[in-house]
Design a protein around this motif. Structure first.
Motif, PDB file in Angstrom:
ATOM      1  N   GLY A  54       0.803  -1.212   0.000  1.00 38.64           N
ATOM      2  CA  GLY A  54       0.000   0.000   0.000  1.00 38.64           C
ATOM      3  C   GLY A  54       0.835   1.259   0.000  1.00 38.64           C
ATOM      4  N   SER A  58      -1.941   2.286  -4.285  1.00 39.56           N
ATOM      5  CA  SER A  58      -3.215   1.595  -4.088  1.00 39.56           C
ATOM      6  C   SER A  58      -3.325   0.390  -5.007  1.00 39.56           C
ATOM      7  CB  SER A  58      -4.394   2.546  -4.337  1.00 39.56           C
ATOM      8  OG  SER A  58      -4.447   3.559  -3.364  1.00 39.56           O
ATOM      9  N   PHE A 258      -8.607   4.946  -0.750  1.00 35.26           N
ATOM     10  CA  PHE A 258      -8.559   3.492  -0.593  1.00 35.26           C
ATOM     11  C   PHE A 258      -7.928   3.188   0.749  1.00 35.26           C
ATOM     12  CE2 PHE A 258      -6.484  -0.756  -1.352  1.00 35.26           C
ATOM     13  CZ  PHE A 258      -7.670  -1.474  -1.333  1.00 35.26           C
TER      14      PHE A 258
END
Length: 347
Positions: A54, A58, A258
């Motif tokens: 991450g 994303s 996200f």
């Protein structure tokens, strides 16, 4: 028309931060064993592969998740833009303000990507989803090592959504894996100032506060100011872990487009003791509608038998005759209690 007072510029108390490494899990467990307030363990899970993916992007995090997907449809939620990501009821409280359905993980992630590229304000959300069942193999490298504990592990993901304040009976170590999340937490005794909604149904199955913590309406919910005064708030970065004690109310807000969260839930009492909310439901049936004087009498009885801090003060009763008053309650007496209660409820 009078405009509602919705100012949310409140100086929340900060959650205490502790810096320990992944090799210090015994120390982490020792700290939370006696903790009665939330704690943040900075970067405790930053070594997880999903966290590192991450931090790259994303897309990398989404691709990593899909490696473990069991090809089982997950339950996803879509929240229209006018609700600003709030997972909540409809205006009449006859249902919810989102649409829900089963879909492959890839479809949910594609919707999230579309919102990143062409934002419409639509909220996309996947709630509590069992890791072992839906993401086999993920836990081997992406869960905390909690010694003899066997926690339930669940994944949560979405974009800028927020889940109303609610409480959980289990203790929780919540790992913030991707993106940032903001938690606003309230002590259990603040329930009277949180304006709790219906018990029969709620978006996550657990009664929730009707107050939007992000934009509180103080004209409609004036007592919420008292809850704010006791609240704590923290914004978790990727790799941070939040300890939420049992029964603390918490609203959870996704800050980024996200975000992924992993929860570890466990109870610190034997399962044979049952679920406390069952007792609450029985009390609603048998006590709540009694005349006030009788309710007050039963309150004194509950204080004596249940909430007294000296529950083992039964020296006036021979130990062999204490039965259900045995402290702590053992499995044999728990089974007897359960059988007796079950028989009485069937009458």
């Amino acid at each position: 028309m009078k405009q509602a007072n919705t100012s949310s510029s409140h100086p929340y108390q900060a959650v205490e931060h502790i810096k320990l490494g992944a090799d210090d899990m015994n120390q982490v467990l020792a700290i939370i064993h006696d903790a009665t307030k939330p704690l943040v363990f900075e970067g405790l899970c930053e070594h997880f592969p999903i966290v590192q993916a991450g931090l790259d992007s994303s897309d990398s995090a989404m691709a990593y998740l899909q490696r473990f997907n069991a090809d089982k449809p997950i339950i996803g939620y879509k929240i229209a833009s006018e609700h600003q990501g709030r997972v909540f009821y409809n205006d009449e409280l006859t249902g919810f303000n989102y649409s829900a359905g089963q879909a492959p993980l890839a479809v949910v992630l594609d919707h999230l990507k579309q919102e990143q590229q062409t934002p419409t304000g639509t909220g996309i959300y996947m709630g509590s989803t069992d890791v072992q069942q839906f993401f086999p193999g993920f836990a081997e490298q992406n869960t905390l090592q909690l010694g003899g504990l066997s926690p339930l592990t669940n994944l949560w993901l979405g974009n800028q959504t927020n889940v109303a304040a609610h409480f959980d009976f289990p203790l929780n170590l919540a790992c913030n894996l991707v993106g940032r999340r903001r938690f606003t937490l309230f002590p259990p005794e603040q329930i009277a100032n949180l304006y709790i909604g219906p018990m029969e149904f709620a978006p996550g199955g657990q009664p929730i506060s009707m107050v939007n913590v992000e934009q509180p309406d103080f004209d409609k919910f004036p007592k919420f100011k008292l809850a704010q005064a006791q609240a704590q708030q923290v914004e978790l970065n990727p790799g941070d872990v939040l300890f939420i004690p049992s029964m603390w109310w918490h609203q959870v807000t996704g800050v980024d487009d996200f975000n992924v969260l992993l929860t570890h839930w466990w109870r610190d009492t034997p399962g044979f003791m049952g679920r406390p909310n069952n007792s609450l439901m029985h009390a609603m049936l048998s006590l709540r509608s009694l005349p006030k004087a009788q309710r007050q009498a039963w309150k004194a009885i509950f204080d004596y038998y249940i909430f007294n801090d000296e529950l083992d003060d039964n020296q006036h009763i021979p130990q062999g005759a204490q039965g259900m008053l045995t402290t702590p309650l053992d499995e044999l007496n728990a089974r007897k209690l359960r059988a007796d209660l079950s028989n009485k409820l069937r009458r």
